[in-house]
Write a protein that holds these residues in place. Structure first.
Motif, mmCIF file in Angstrom:
data_model
loop_
_atom_site.group_PDB
_atom_site.id
_atom_site.type_symbol
_atom_site.label_atom_id
_atom_site.label_comp_id
_atom_site.label_asym_id
_atom_site.label_seq_id
_atom_site.Cartn_x
_atom_site.Cartn_y
_atom_site.Cartn_z
ATOM 1 N N GLN A 190 26.984 -9.864 -48.916
ATOM 2 C CA GLN A 190 26.054 -10.711 -48.798
ATOM 3 C C GLN A 190 25.133 -11.485 -50.482
ATOM 4 O OE1 GLN A 190 22.907 -7.498 -47.330
ATOM 5 N NE2 GLN A 190 24.015 -7.572 -45.690
ATOM 6 N N TYR A 220 24.790 -7.096 -41.311
ATOM 7 C CA TYR A 220 25.715 -6.269 -42.009
ATOM 8 C C TYR A 220 26.196 -5.162 -40.646
ATOM 9 C CZ TYR A 220 28.107 -2.654 -44.721
ATOM 10 O OH TYR A 220 28.551 -2.593 -45.639
ATOM 11 N N ASP A 221 25.303 -4.932 -40.003
ATOM 12 C CA ASP A 221 26.183 -4.297 -38.214
ATOM 13 C C ASP A 221 27.015 -5.208 -37.105
ATOM 14 O OD1 ASP A 221 25.455 -1.941 -39.032
ATOM 15 O OD2 ASP A 221 23.249 -2.026 -38.293
ATOM 16 N N THR A 223 28.252 -7.472 -38.833
ATOM 17 C CA THR A 223 29.307 -8.335 -39.347
ATOM 18 C C THR A 223 30.626 -7.099 -39.391
ATOM 19 O OG1 THR A 223 28.553 -9.211 -41.399
ATOM 20 C CG2 THR A 223 30.355 -8.518 -42.165
ATOM 21 N N SER A 238 32.159 -4.153 -48.860
ATOM 22 C CA SER A 238 32.155 -5.577 -48.749
ATOM 23 C C SER A 238 33.522 -5.805 -48.498
ATOM 24 C CB SER A 238 31.705 -6.625 -50.149
ATOM 25 O OG SER A 238 30.364 -6.166 -50.107
ATOM 26 N N LYS A 371 25.006 1.841 -46.709
ATOM 27 C CA LYS A 371 24.433 0.411 -46.310
ATOM 28 C C LYS A 371 22.685 0.788 -47.812
ATOM 29 C CE LYS A 371 23.373 -0.520 -41.534
ATOM 30 N NZ LYS A 371 22.687 -0.368 -40.772
#
Ligand SMILES: C[S@@+](CC[C@H](N)C(=O)[O-])C[C@H]1O[C@@H](n2cnc3c(N)ncnc32)[C@H](O)[C@@H]1O
Ligand code: SF4
Length: 382
Positions: A190, A220-221, A223, A238, A371
């Motif tokens: 990110q 994020y989810d 991804t 990541s 997270k």
């Protein structure tokens, strides 16, 4: 013999990207011969005090190590192989930028012993590439990936998402394209605003905004979901890999094992006779080279890592991993039982919220916990 990971820093880039705060410098003329001589000298210096070790990985990071001539990469690998005992399965990674000049050297890097490349693609969207100040096009990135897939046994590439104005549907489409090109590994970061960068100035002036926290969490989810469809698991915050495709070098950091760091600004953690030593080097390439030429090393500061700091660092690193921290390894490496390294009330609250899970053998942060790791850790660590 204890395992060792070796990091070699190449501190030059053709241009400075506006988001990047890595130790990278732009020079009209890169003093390659001088820098390589200094890297080889510092490696010899470090090897002499580390002594014999099993070498599990070498990582050429930057900056842009694909600006290093392949014969110099070969010389550094051969030096390392002479000082240490390379594992049969040693992982040798080189970070590369996807311009055509650099891709043209892939075969020579492979011949030098590199068996994994990590390509800084950042985006497949031309507008985003321009915003990120990249010197390459999406087509060049695709060509570099395809070439690398033919040449190297293992391949990763980096993308930056959660960019200003980025919507979930657009990111999913871009990510699917990336996943269709991916081999065994992807790094999906990110966008963060780092102090001292051009983006910090522009962001400070209000010229662009990042997605809000909720929107970033949804990206994020999305991804993780897309990556899983293609068989890549989020094994670190990541980083996404097929089983066995995890970066062994980065696992050494996250599992808090020994690593040596050579070159300007490089860090290391080394078990020496005097204890666990944190090493660091001068950041300026020329100042670092001056020091190496005079003293054999550009060491900046060296400190013994205290038991408390070991526990803190091992927690910070280990909870990034989906597999978490193995309790026995933690105690062996830090000299402290994990239960004594964390605040019991905070641990209980994190377990209650399902941010952390404690089994007989491991402490694991869930996806939701990972997270929020930056917020949780300061309170959790004693
Ligand atoms: C040392 S660079 C990679 C190698 C090479 N110099 C390149 O740019 O292609 C490491 C990676 O960190 C990521 N990165 C650097 N700064 C970042 C930031 N502020 N936000 C998100 N990702 C960042 C980028 O994806 C970049 O490829
Ligand atoms: S992202 Fe890579 S190419 Fe860009 S300045 Fe940082 S290290 Fe250099």
């Amino acid at each position: 013999m204890d395992p060792l990971a070796l990091y070699i820093h190449w501190p030059f880039c053709l241009a400075k990207c506006p988001y990047c705060d890595f130790n990278s410098h732009v020079r009209e003329q890169i003093p390659q011969a001088r820098m390589v001589a200094a890297l080889r000298r510092e490696l010899a210096y470090e090897a002499a005090r580390i002594g014999p070790r099993r070498l599990t990985s070498i990582f050429f990071g930057g900056g842009t190590p694909s600006l290093l001539d392949p014969e110099n990469v070969a010389a550094l690998i051969s030096d390392a192989a002479g000082f240490f005992a390379p594992d049969e399965t040693i992982e040798i990674t080189l970070e590369a930028n996807p311009t055509s000049i650099e891709a043209g050297r892939f075969a020579a890097y492979r011949a030098a012993g590199v068996n994994r490349v990590s390509i800084g693609v950042q985006s497949f969207d031309p507008v985003a590439l321009k915003f990120l100040g990249r010197e390459h096009s999406a087509a060049q990135a695709v060509a570099a990936i395809e070439l690398a897939r033919d040449i190297f046994p293992r391949l990763s590439f980096d993308l930056i998402y959660a960019r200003p104005g980025q919507e979930e549907a657009g990111w999913r489409a871009e990510l699917r394209r990336a996943l269709s090109l991916a081999a065994d590994h992807l790094s999906l970061y990110q966008l963060t605003i780092e102090p001292g960068t051009r983006f910090a100035v522009l962001h400070g002036r209000g010229e662009f905004a990042l997605p809000e926290e909720d929107a970033a969490a949804r990206l994020y989810d999305a991804t993780a979901e897309e990556a899983r469809h293609f068989g890549l698991e989020p094994y670190e915050i990541s980083n996404y890999a097929k089983p066995g495709g995890e970066s062994r070098h980065n696992l050494s950091y996250w599992c808090y094992r020994d690593y040596a760091g050579i070159g300007p600004g490089a860090h290391g953690r080394l078990s020496l006779r005097e204890g666990l030593v944190a090493t660091s080097r001068h950041r300026g390439p020329e100042a670092w080279a001056d020091l190496v030429e005079r003293h054999g090393t550009g060491a900046h500061q060296e400190q013994i890592v205290t038991l408390e700091e070991r526990a803190r660092e091992a927690l910070l690193m280990g909870l990034r991993l989906a597999s978490g921290i193995v309790l026995d390894d933690f105690a062996a490496r830090t000299g402290v039982a994990l239960a004594d390294a964390v605040e019991p009330d905070i641990l209980a609250a994190c377990i209650e919220e399902d941010y952390l899970r404690l089994t007989d053998t491991a402490l694991i942060a869930t996806l939701e916990g990972r997270k929020r790791l930056d917020a949780l850790l300061p309170a959790l660590v004693r």
